[in-house]
Scaffold this motif. Structure first.
Motif, PDB file in Angstrom:
ATOM      1  N   ASN A 322       0.851  -1.180   0.000  1.00  0.00           N
ATOM      2  CA  ASN A 322       0.000   0.000   0.000  1.00  0.00           C
ATOM      3  C   ASN A 322       0.891   1.236   0.000  1.00  0.00           C
ATOM      4  N   ASP A 323       1.040   1.861  -1.172  1.00  0.00           N
ATOM      5  CA  ASP A 323       1.899   3.026  -1.296  1.00  0.00           C
ATOM      6  C   ASP A 323       1.318   3.939  -2.371  1.00  0.00           C
ATOM      7  N   PRO A 324       0.496   4.920  -1.928  1.00  0.00           N
ATOM      8  CA  PRO A 324      -0.167   5.807  -2.900  1.00  0.00           C
ATOM      9  C   PRO A 324       0.817   6.583  -3.759  1.00  0.00           C
ATOM     10  N   GLY A 325       2.071   6.671  -3.308  1.00  0.00           N
ATOM     11  CA  GLY A 325       3.050   7.454  -4.075  1.00  0.00           C
ATOM     12  C   GLY A 325       3.979   6.594  -4.912  1.00  0.00           C
ATOM     13  N   LEU A 326       3.769   5.293  -4.929  1.00  0.00           N
ATOM     14  CA  LEU A 326       4.688   4.403  -5.650  1.00  0.00           C
ATOM     15  C   LEU A 326       4.736   4.754  -7.144  1.00  0.00           C
ATOM     16  N   LEU A 327       5.946   4.970  -7.648  1.00  0.00           N
ATOM     17  CA  LEU A 327       6.090   5.333  -9.059  1.00  0.00           C
ATOM     18  C   LEU A 327       6.251   4.078  -9.915  1.00  0.00           C
ATOM     19  N   PRO A 328       5.666   4.119 -11.135  1.00  0.00           N
ATOM     20  CA  PRO A 328       5.901   2.989 -12.047  1.00  0.00           C
ATOM     21  C   PRO A 328       7.408   2.863 -12.302  1.00  0.00           C
ATOM     22  N   ARG A 329       7.894   1.637 -12.390  1.00  0.00           N
ATOM     23  CA  ARG A 329       9.322   1.433 -12.703  1.00  0.00           C
ATOM     24  C   ARG A 329       9.385   0.607 -13.982  1.00  0.00           C
ATOM     25  N   MET A 330       9.655   1.270 -15.106  1.00  0.00           N
ATOM     26  CA  MET A 330       9.643   0.571 -16.394  1.00  0.00           C
ATOM     27  C   MET A 330      10.811   1.026 -17.261  1.00  0.00           C
ATOM     28  N   ASP A 331      11.903   1.403 -16.600  1.00  0.00           N
ATOM     29  CA  ASP A 331      13.100   1.714 -17.366  1.00  0.00           C
ATOM     30  C   ASP A 331      14.317   1.116 -16.660  1.00  0.00           C
ATOM     31  N   PRO A 332      15.423   0.948 -17.342  1.00  0.00           N
ATOM     32  CA  PRO A 332      15.670   1.371 -18.721  1.00  0.00           C
ATOM     33  C   PRO A 332      14.882   0.531 -19.725  1.00  0.00           C
ATOM     34  N   ARG A 333      14.435   1.180 -20.807  1.00  0.00           N
ATOM     35  CA  ARG A 333      13.728   0.440 -21.860  1.00  0.00           C
ATOM     36  C   ARG A 333      14.730  -0.038 -22.911  1.00  0.00           C
ATOM     37  N   PRO A 334      14.877  -1.360 -23.062  1.00  0.00           N
ATOM     38  CA  PRO A 334      15.813  -1.853 -24.067  1.00  0.00           C
ATOM     39  C   PRO A 334      15.316  -1.555 -25.472  1.00  0.00           C
ATOM     40  N   GLU A 335      16.227  -1.548 -26.431  1.00  0.00           N
ATOM     41  CA  GLU A 335      15.874  -1.323 -27.853  1.00  0.00           C
ATOM     42  C   GLU A 335      14.905  -2.393 -28.337  1.00  0.00           C
ATOM     43  N   ASP A 336      15.186  -3.597 -27.886  1.00  0.00           N
ATOM     44  CA  ASP A 336      14.432  -4.756 -28.370  1.00  0.00           C
ATOM     45  C   ASP A 336      13.074  -4.845 -27.661  1.00  0.00           C
ATOM     46  N   ASP A 337      11.972  -4.732 -28.435  1.00  0.00           N
ATOM     47  CA  ASP A 337      10.625  -4.771 -27.835  1.00  0.00           C
ATOM     48  C   ASP A 337      10.297  -6.123 -27.207  1.00  0.00           C
ATOM     49  N   VAL A 338      10.888  -7.192 -27.741  1.00  0.00           N
ATOM     50  CA  VAL A 338      10.639  -8.517 -27.160  1.00  0.00           C
ATOM     51  C   VAL A 338      11.157  -8.533 -25.720  1.00  0.00           C
ATOM     52  N   ARG A 339      12.363  -7.994 -25.548  1.00  0.00           N
ATOM     53  CA  ARG A 339      12.954  -7.993 -24.204  1.00  0.00           C
ATOM     54  C   ARG A 339      12.175  -7.036 -23.285  1.00  0.00           C
ATOM     55  N   PHE A 340      11.750  -5.903 -23.844  1.00  0.00           N
ATOM     56  CA  PHE A 340      10.979  -4.941 -23.044  1.00  0.00           C
ATOM     57  C   PHE A 340       9.684  -5.596 -22.529  1.00  0.00           C
ATOM     58  N   LEU A 341       8.963  -6.253 -23.453  1.00  0.00           N
ATOM     59  CA  LEU A 341       7.715  -6.912 -23.046  1.00  0.00           C
ATOM     60  C   LEU A 341       8.009  -8.035 -22.053  1.00  0.00           C
ATOM     61  N   HIS A 342       9.090  -8.751 -22.294  1.00  0.00           N
ATOM     62  CA  HIS A 342       9.502  -9.805 -21.358  1.00  0.00           C
ATOM     63  C   HIS A 342       9.628  -9.219 -19.939  1.00  0.00           C
ATOM     64  N   GLY A 343      10.264  -8.072 -19.846  1.00  0.00           N
ATOM     65  CA  GLY A 343      10.449  -7.400 -18.548  1.00  0.00           C
ATOM     66  C   GLY A 343       9.118  -6.981 -17.934  1.00  0.00           C
ATOM     67  N   LEU A 344       8.203  -6.469 -18.787  1.00  0.00           N
ATOM     68  CA  LEU A 344       6.891  -6.034 -18.274  1.00  0.00           C
ATOM     69  C   LEU A 344       6.087  -7.222 -17.754  1.00  0.00           C
TER      70      LEU A 344
END
Ligand code: ADP
Length: 418
Positions: A322-344
Motif C-alpha cells: 500500500n503506497d499511494p506514491g509508488l512510481l511505475p518502474r519501467m526503465d531502462p527500456r531496451p531497444e528490443d521490444d521482445v525484451r521490453f515486453l519480457h520485462g513487463l
C-alpha cells in the motif's frame, strides 16, 4: 426429462448474460443483452429478453435459476419489491458523509466504511425525500431474484458483506443496526440457498416451468471465481484483465484494510482477495493486442529478462504494497521490444507472486495452483513466466463467465460452497 437444466444470469458492468448448463456442467445455451445499468426497468427487460432468447425446449427444462449482479449496486424498494429510488451504482461515491458516520462506529478498516459501500449508499438513499415508505434495501442480484420469486427482503452473504453484514457470525452487527436503517436490512442467506419457486404468473410470462427454483445469488466477481473451477483451499484465481486481481480459497479469513484485502465467506471456508493497480492496462500503453501476441511468441519464458520493473499505469499502488506514491518502474527500456515486453510481463508476474505471498503471510491457506481469467490468460509465454515465479501450476480457467458460475450455483445450491 424435465427440470434437469440450470440457468445462470449475470448482470455485469458490460452487459447481461445468460448461461444454461446440464447436470454435468456442460454449456447448452448462452445469451447476451446490453442493458442500462442505471435503470432497474432495463435490468428487468434484459432478464426477460435473455430468457426469451434461450431455445424453447431448454427453457422448458429449467430446474433452478441463480442471478449474479454488480456488487454494491443498491436501491430501496417498497414492501412489494417495487423500487422507490433509482439504483446507486457500484462505483458511485457520493456517500462521503455517510462513510464518515460509518467510520465513527465500525471496526477499524471495515469494508462497509467506504463511500462506495452498500451501507453508505443505503444511508444516503434513506436521507432522500420520498423514501419514508421504503421497506427494503436491496442489491441488483437480490432484487432480480425477488422479481423471480415474488419474495422481497432476502439477500446473500456475498452481496451483503459491504452492507455491513457480519459474515463471520452471520448476523447484522449492533453498530450497523444503530445507524438508523435497521428496518430496511434484508434477511441474509447463504449463496445458493433456495429462495422459493417462481410463482405461476412469472412462469407463464417467462415460459419456464412453474416449479423452477430460484436460488440465492452472488456478486459478479465471485460468480466468475466459481466459473473458474477453484475448489480446494490454496486454489487461486488470478484475473489478468486491465487490472490484476487475486482471489484465494482459504481455510481462514484474512483482512488488511490498508491494502484493501478482505475475505468473503465461502461456505465453511473463505475467499481472500486483493487487487493491484498493475495489469493489462499497462501493456496497452505500449502495445496493441496483436503486437502483444506477436512479441510474446518470441519470448523465452525460461530465462529471466534481467529487468527489474514494477509496471503501473499511473503512480500509486494499493496491493500487495500500500503506497499511494509508488512510481511505475519501467526503465531502462531496451531497444528490443521482445525484451521490453519480457520485462513487463515478468514485472507483473512478480507482483502477482508477491500478492499471493502477502495473502498467505496474512494467514490464508498456502497457494497450490492458479487458474487464470481475463485477456492475459491466453498468453502462453506469460503463463510459463508466472508458473516459474509462482512456483505452482498455472492454467487458463476452462470457464471464465460469471453467468456460468451463476449457473453452477443454480445447479449445486449451497453444496457448491461446502
Ligand atoms: P477487462 O479487465 O478490461 O475486462 P480483459 O479481460 O478483456 O479486460 O483483458 C484485456 C487486457 O488483456 C488488456 O489490458 C490487454 O493488455 C490484455 N491482453 C490482451 N491480449 C493479451 C496477450 N496476448 N497477452 C497479454 N495480455 C493481453
Amino acid at each position: 426429462m424435465s427440470n434437469d437444466l440450470f440457468l445462470g444470469l449475470d448482470f455485469g458492468t458490460s452487459g447481461a448474460r445468460a448461461c444454461v448448463i446440464d447436470e454435468g456442467g456442460r454449456v447448452l445455451a448462452r445469451a447476451h443483452a446490453l442493458y442500462d445499468v442505471h435503470e432497474w426497468m432495463s435490468w428487468l427487460k434484459a432478464l426477460a429478453w435473455l430468457v426469451a432468447e434461450l431455445p424453447r425446449n431448454l427453457r422448458h427444462r429449467l430446474g433452478a435459476i441463480a442471478v449474479a449482479g454488480t456488487s454494491g449496486t443498491v436501491l430501496l424498494t417498497d414492501a412489494t419489491n417495487r423500487p422507490i429510488t433509482a439504483p446507486l451504482l457500484y462505483n458511485d461515491d457520493r456517500a462521503q458523509d455517510e462513510a464518515a458516520r460509518i467510520r465513527a462506529v465500525a471496526p477499524a478498516g471495515h469494508v462497509a466504511a467506504m463511500a462506495t459501500s452498500g451501507l453508505a449508499k443505503l444511508m444516503w438513499l434513506r436521507a432522500q425525500p420520498g423514501t419514508a415508505r421504503a421497506r427494503y434495501c436491496t442489491d441488483q442480484a437480490s432484487w432480480l431474484a425477488a422479481m423471480l420469486t415474488g419474495r422481497p427482503g432476502l439477500s446473500d452473504y456475498h452481496n451483503a458483506l459491504k452492507l455491513g453484514y457480519d459474515v463471520e457470525h452471520l448476523t447484522w452487527p449492533d453498530w450497523v443496526r444503530g445507524l438508523g436503517i435497521a428496518s430496511l436490512l434484508p434477511r441474509v442467506v447463504a449463496p445458493g440457498e433456495t429462495l422459493g419457486m417462481v410463482p405461476l404468473e412469472v412462469a407463464v410470462k417467462l415460459d419456464i416451468p412453474d416449479d423452477c427454483l430460484v436460488r440465492a445469488g452472488t456478486t459478479d466477481s465471485i460468480a466468475a471465481f466459481i466459473a473458474a473451477g477453484a475448489s480446494e483451499n490454496g486454489d487461486g484465481v488470478t484475473s489478468l484483465g486491465s487490472t490484476l486481481a487475486l482471489k484465494l480459497l482459504s481455510a481462514h479469513p484474512v483482512q488488511d484494510a490498508a491494502s484493501g484485502v478482505y475475505s468473503h465467506r465461502y461456505g465453511s471456508r473463505w475467499l481472500a482477495g486483493g487487487a493491484s493497480n498493475s495489469g493489462g492496462a499497462v501493456l496497452r500503453q505500449f502495445f496493441d493486442d496483436r503486437r502483444l501476441a506477436e512479441l510474446s511468441e518470441k519470448i523465452d519464458p525460461n530465462i529471466p529478462s534481467g529487468l527489474d520493473y514494477y509496471p503501473l499505469p499511473a503512480p500509486g499502488e494499493r496491493f500487495p504494497v500500500n503506497d499511494p506514491g509508488l512510481l511505475p518502474r519501467m526503465d531502462p527500456r531496451p531497444e528490443d521490444d521482445v525484451r521490453f515486453l519480457h520485462g513487463l510481463l515478468e514485472g507483473i508476474a512478480r507482483i502477482e507472486a508477491e500478492g499471493y505471498r502477502r495473502l498467505v503471510a496474512l494467514g490464508a491457506s498456502p497457494l497450490k495452483r492458479v487458474y487464470t481469467t481475463g485477456g492475459g490468460a491466453r498468453n502462453a509465454a506469460w503463463t510459463a513466466i508466472r508458473a516459474r515465479l509462482l512456483e505452482v501450476p498455472v492454467t487458463a480457467a476452462r470457464h471464465t463467465e460469471a453467468a456460468y458460475g451463476a449457473a453452477r450455483l443454480a445447479q449445486q445450491g449451497t453444496r457448491l460452497l461446502a
